[in-house]
Design a protein around this motif. Structure first.
Motif, mmCIF file in Angstrom:
data_model
loop_
_atom_site.group_PDB
_atom_site.id
_atom_site.type_symbol
_atom_site.label_atom_id
_atom_site.label_comp_id
_atom_site.label_asym_id
_atom_site.label_seq_id
_atom_site.Cartn_x
_atom_site.Cartn_y
_atom_site.Cartn_z
ATOM 1 N N ILE A 38 0.834 -1.206 0.000
ATOM 2 C CA ILE A 38 0.000 0.000 0.000
ATOM 3 C C ILE A 38 0.867 1.254 0.000
ATOM 4 N N ASP A 39 1.904 1.282 0.832
ATOM 5 C CA ASP A 39 2.804 2.436 0.861
ATOM 6 C C ASP A 39 3.510 2.617 -0.476
ATOM 7 N N PHE A 40 3.976 1.511 -1.065
ATOM 8 C CA PHE A 40 4.635 1.579 -2.364
ATOM 9 C C PHE A 40 3.682 2.159 -3.414
ATOM 10 N N LEU A 41 2.454 1.640 -3.452
ATOM 11 C CA LEU A 41 1.487 2.093 -4.456
ATOM 12 C C LEU A 41 1.102 3.545 -4.260
ATOM 13 N N TYR A 44 3.808 5.406 -5.852
ATOM 14 C CA TYR A 44 3.806 5.206 -7.299
ATOM 15 C C TYR A 44 2.668 5.979 -7.955
ATOM 16 N N PHE A 45 1.481 5.910 -7.364
ATOM 17 C CA PHE A 45 0.327 6.623 -7.927
ATOM 18 C C PHE A 45 0.532 8.140 -7.896
ATOM 19 N N ALA A 46 1.315 8.632 -6.946
ATOM 20 C CA ALA A 46 1.611 10.068 -6.880
ATOM 21 C C ALA A 46 2.539 10.496 -8.016
ATOM 22 N N PHE A 83 -7.648 3.310 -1.928
ATOM 23 C CA PHE A 83 -7.690 3.949 -3.249
ATOM 24 C C PHE A 83 -9.084 3.783 -3.861
ATOM 25 N N PRO A 84 -10.111 4.404 -3.285
ATOM 26 C CA PRO A 84 -11.483 4.166 -3.737
ATOM 27 C C PRO A 84 -11.767 4.595 -5.180
#
Length: 136
Positions: A38-41, A44-46, A83-84
């Protein structure tokens, strides 16, 4: 266009694959400890625009859920809560690990290199992503 990202979630390790921005080529991105996904994503999404996330759905040969289904379903719920707005697609991940191992053999990797389970997970995520792209 945004990227597609695939997650091959496991109890210990998680393989992640990504497409290029045109969604033509799937490539392995990394394998990370599952408790850091979750922290990685989030990071990454940022940094990268991702259109959709494909998460493996473990099934047995008869189509019934496998032993790891409960673990992955918990992850999917946690992902959707964090990440809704991110669309999630579930993809059959049967045989991806076996296909990944065969890919390593076909690529000429020696026995020591083939024991790298992190690489197997990353390749499995890539195979799952390629399968999703081919079907859609």
């Amino acid at each position: 266009m945004a990227r597609l990202l695939a997650i091959d979630y496991g109890l210990r390790r998680t393989g992640i694959a990504i497409t290029d921005e045109l969604q033509l080529i799937a490539s392995g991105l990394t394998t990370i400890a599952s408790d850091t996904v979750i922290d990685f994503l989030q990071g990454y999404f940022a940094e990268e625009k991702v259109e959709k996330v494909i998460i493996g759905k473990p099934l047995q040969m008869n189509g019934q859920p496998s032993e790891s289904t409960e673990i992955i379903e918990k992850f999917v719920l946690m992902f959707q809560k964090k990440f809704p707005a991110m669309p999630v697609v579930r993809a059959d991940e049967r045989f991806t690990s076996k296909m990944a191992f065969q890919t390593m053999i076909d690529s000429g990797l020696n026995k020591k290199q083939r024991r790298n389970k992190a690489l197997v997970d990353e390749i499995a995520a890539t195979i799952m992503l390629q399968g999703y792209m081919a079907a859609n």
